[in-house]
Enzyme design. Structure first.
Site, mmCIF file in Angstrom:
data_model
loop_
_atom_site.group_PDB
_atom_site.id
_atom_site.type_symbol
_atom_site.label_atom_id
_atom_site.label_comp_id
_atom_site.label_asym_id
_atom_site.label_seq_id
_atom_site.Cartn_x
_atom_site.Cartn_y
_atom_site.Cartn_z
ATOM 1 N N CYS A 79 23.400 -22.211 -12.825
ATOM 2 C CA CYS A 79 23.063 -23.606 -12.522
ATOM 3 C C CYS A 79 22.920 -24.459 -13.787
ATOM 4 C CB CYS A 79 21.809 -23.640 -11.663
ATOM 5 S SG CYS A 79 21.551 -25.252 -10.927
ATOM 6 N N HIS A 167 22.983 -20.437 -6.948
ATOM 7 C CA HIS A 167 21.875 -19.544 -7.312
ATOM 8 C C HIS A 167 22.063 -18.165 -6.670
ATOM 9 C CE1 HIS A 167 19.125 -22.363 -9.328
ATOM 10 N NE2 HIS A 167 19.749 -23.274 -8.590
ATOM 11 N N GLU A 169 20.265 -15.627 -7.047
ATOM 12 C CA GLU A 169 18.967 -14.978 -6.840
ATOM 13 C C GLU A 169 18.318 -15.329 -5.503
ATOM 14 O OE1 GLU A 169 19.739 -17.348 -8.911
ATOM 15 O OE2 GLU A 169 18.143 -18.803 -9.235
#
Ligand code: XMP
Length: 509
Positions: A79, A167, A169
Site C-alpha cells: 500500500c 492489503h 494481511e
C-alpha cells in the site's frame, strides 16, 4: 530469537496484522517504526514496508532512507510502501479518480510469476487508499490489476522488490496469506522454523544463560500470560523462580483458593498473599475509576515489595509482557493516548532495582496460548477469559464495600458457571457482571423490594481493541437472570449490555 523478517511500520492500523500473518507461516518477524530501525540488517532475510494513513505526497509523510534495503535484500512494499517506492523512483503517485476502498477482484495477473503462484484470477483483495500509483517507477513491471486499479501489483526488474497496493494481511484478501508465503518462502527463502516447540527450546536456553543462578521473582495473576511466563522460567531455572500470587480481594468468587491450588499442582514455587483487607481499606470511599486503578496499583507495589524481599539474591523481576504492549510503546505515533490506565503495564518503581526479564515479549496472545499448550498447561487455564488487573473494583460502579464485592462475586459466578454449563464460555472472548450504583423497585412474593441492578456483559473480540456484544440465546439470559435474582440476595433486576466498542468500552469504568 533469530532475526528473519523486518516489518517497517509507517503507522498503518494493519501493521500488527502483517506480523500476525507472517507468524502464522511459522516465520519470525519484528516490527520497527520507520524512523527507528536497526542499522545493521545483515541478520534479516527480508523486509516488508507497511501501509500508512499518510499520502507520500505530503511533506510530513514518512520518508525514510531505504538505501540499505532496496535492491540489497528481498523487499515487499504494501500500500503506502508501494506508493513510496513509486513516488521516489521515477513513478507517479496521484489521488485516485475512482473508489479504492474495500473489496476488489484481480482482473489481470501476469502469467508465470512465482509471486502469484496459486492465486487465481478474480481473487478478492482488500484496498484502502486514496492515492494511487499512476505510473510505475523505473524498471517497474506490472504484475496485477483490478477493475479500478491498474497497478495493483508490480515488481522492479533486476531486484527482488515487489509492491502491492492492496492489503494481503487482511482476511478479506482471500489469497493474501498465499502471496505472503510466495514472497517470503519461495522468493526470499526465509525459513519456516518459528514453532511453539522451537520457541520453548530456544527461550529456555536463553533464560538459563541470562539469569544463571540468580533468583527471580514473578507476580502471578491467574491469567494466561503470567502463568505461561512462570512455567517457562520454571523450566529454565526451577526453584530459583519465586512466584507471588496476591489476593486483592477483588478476584472472582473462590478464585484465589482454586488458582493457588492449580499453581501448586503445576510444581511452581508460589507464595499466596491474602491482602484483601489492605486493598479494600485503601479503596474505601473512592468512586473515581482512575483513582481506584491508581490506588490498587500503589497497594500492589507495596505488597509486592514486602513479599519479594525473599532474599538478597533476588536480582530479577519477571513479567508477562506480550508483543502488542511492546509495539504500542515504540509505535510510530508514540504510546497511544491513554483512555484507561492499565496499572499492570506500568511496571514497578525504580527503587526496587531489579532487572527485568520478559520471556513473552515477542509473542502475540494466540502464540502465548500455543506455547502454553506445548508446555502442558491445562487447556481450561489457557482458555480463561481476560480479567482486568483491578478486578471487580472497576465493575462496581461508585464506591466499593466488602458487601458489594460479595454480591458481585455471587452474581458473576452464576453468570460464568451458566456460560460454562451451556457450552457458551469458549464462544465468548470476555464476560462479567457489573454492579450498578442504583436501586430499582421490584416485587417478591407480596413484598415490595428496592434493591440493586446488575448488568451482564459478554463480548466477542480478538484483542480487546474493538469488541461486539455477543447475541447470547434468550433462553440462556432468562435462566441466568432468574438464577441471579433468586440466589443472590440484594439484587432484583438484571439487564444485558448491548453496546459495542467503540463507542463504548468493554469495562464500564
Ligand atoms: P476496555 O474497557 O478498555 O478493556 O475496553 C479492554 C480490555 O482491557 C481490560 N482492562 C484492564 N486490564 N487493567 C487491566 O489489567 C485495567 O485497568 C484494565 N481496564 C480494562 C478489559 O478487561 C478488557 O479485557
Amino acid at each position: 530469537m533469530q532475526h528473519n523478517v523486518l516489518i517497517l511500520d509507517f503507522g498503518s492500523q494493519y501493521t500488527q496484522l502483517i506480523a500476525r500473518r507472517v507468524r502464522e507461516l511459522n516465520i519470525f518477524c519484528e516490527i520497527f517504526p520507520y524512523n527507528n530501525f536497526p542499522t545493521d540488517l545483515s541478520s534479516y532475510k527480508a523486509v516488508i514496508l507497511s501501509g500508512s494513513p499518510f499520502s507520500v505526497r505530503a511533506e510530513d509523510a514518512p520518508h525514510p532512507d531505504l538505501s540499505q534495503i532496496r535492491g540489497k535484500m528481498p523487499l515487499l512494499a504494501v500500500c503506502y510502501g508501494a506508493q513510496y517506492l513509486a513516488h521516489f523512483s521515477g513513478g507517479l503517485v496521484a489521488p485516485s479518480d475512482t473508489r479504492e476502498y474495500g473489496r476488489a477482484n484481480l482482473s489481470f495477473i501476469k502469467e508465470g510469476e512465482v509471486f502469484f503462484d496459486g492465486v487465481s484470477e478474480n481473487s478478492q483483495v482488500w484496498m484502502s487508499h486514496s492515492d494511487t500509483v499512476k505510473t510505475l517507477p523505473t524498471n517497474g513491471v506490472k504484475l496485477a490489476s483490478t477493475h479500478d486499479v491498474e497497478n495493483a501489483a508490480y515488481k522492479i526488474e533486476g531486484e527482488t522488490t515487489y509492491a502491492i497496493q492492496f492489503h494481503p494481511e487482511v482476511y478479506h484478501s482471500t489469497d493474501g496469506k498465499q502471496i505472503l508465503e510466495n514472497f517470503l518462502v519461495k522468493i526470499a527463502d526465509v525459513p519456516q522454523n518459528f514453532t511453539p516447540n522451537a520457541f520453548v527450546e530456544e527461550m529456555v536456553a536463553e533464560l538459563k544463560e541470562k539469569v544463571g543462578n540468580d533468583k527471580v521473582v514473578l507476580g502471578l495473576s491467574g491469567g494466561v500470560d503470567s502463568t505461561v511466563a512462570a512455567v517457562l522460567l520454571h523450566q529454565a531455572i526451577g526453584p530459583n523462580l519465586h512466584c507471588i500470587f496476591v489476593n486483592n480481594g477483588l478476584l472472582r468468587k473462590n478464585e484465589y483458593e482454586s488458582v493457588l491450588e492449580q499453581y501448586k499442582g503445576m510444581g511452581l514455587n508460589v507464595k499466596g498473599v491474602d491482602a484483601s483487607a489492605r486493598f479494600l481499606d485503601a479503596l474505601a470511599g473512592i468512586s473515581d475509576p482512575e483513582t481506584k486503578r491508581k490506588t490498587i496499583g500503589r497497594v500492589f507495589i507495596e505488597v509486592f515489595d514486602d513479599e519479594s524481599k525473599i532474599s538478597d539474591e533476588v536480582k530479577w523481576l519477571a513479567q508477562g509482557t506480550i508483543y502488542p504492549d511492546v509495539i504500542e510503546s515504540v509505535s510510530v505515533k508514540g504510546p497511544s493516548a491513554t483512555i484507561k490506565s492499565h496499572h499492570n503495564v506500568g511496571g514497578l518503581p525504580d527503587y526496587m532495582k531489579l532487572k527485568i526479564v520478559e520471556p513473552l515479549r515477542m509473542l502475540f496472545k494466540d502464540e502465548v496460548r500455543r506455547v502454553g499448550a506445548t508446555l502442558g498447561i491445562d487447556a481450561a487455564l489457557l482458555g480463561r477469559h481476560p480479567f482486568p488487573g483491578p478486578g471487580l473494583s472497576i465493575r462496581i460502579l461508585g464506591d466499593i464495600t466488602p458487601e458489594k464485592v460479595q454480591i458481585l462475586q455471587d452474581v458473576d459466578a452464576v453468570f460464568i458457571d451458566g456460560l460454562r454449563s451451556w457450552g457458551l464460555y469458549d464462544k465468548v472472548w470476555q464476560a462479567g457482571a457489573i454492579l450498578l450504583p442504583v436501586n430499582s423497585v421490584g416485587v417478591m412474593g407480596d413484598e415490595r423490594t428496592y434493591e440493586k441492578v446488575v448488568a451482564l456483559r459478554a463480548v466477542e473480540s480478538t484483542d480487546g481493541m474493538t469488541a461486539d456484544w455477543v447475541h447470547l440465546p434468550y433462553d440462556f439470559l432468562m435462566k441466568v437472570s432468574n438464577d441471579i435474582i433468586n440466589k443472590v440476595k440484594g439484587v432484583n433486576r438484571v439487564v444485558y449490555d448491548i453496546s459495542s466498542k467503540p463507542p463504548a468500552t468493554i469495562e464500564w469504568e
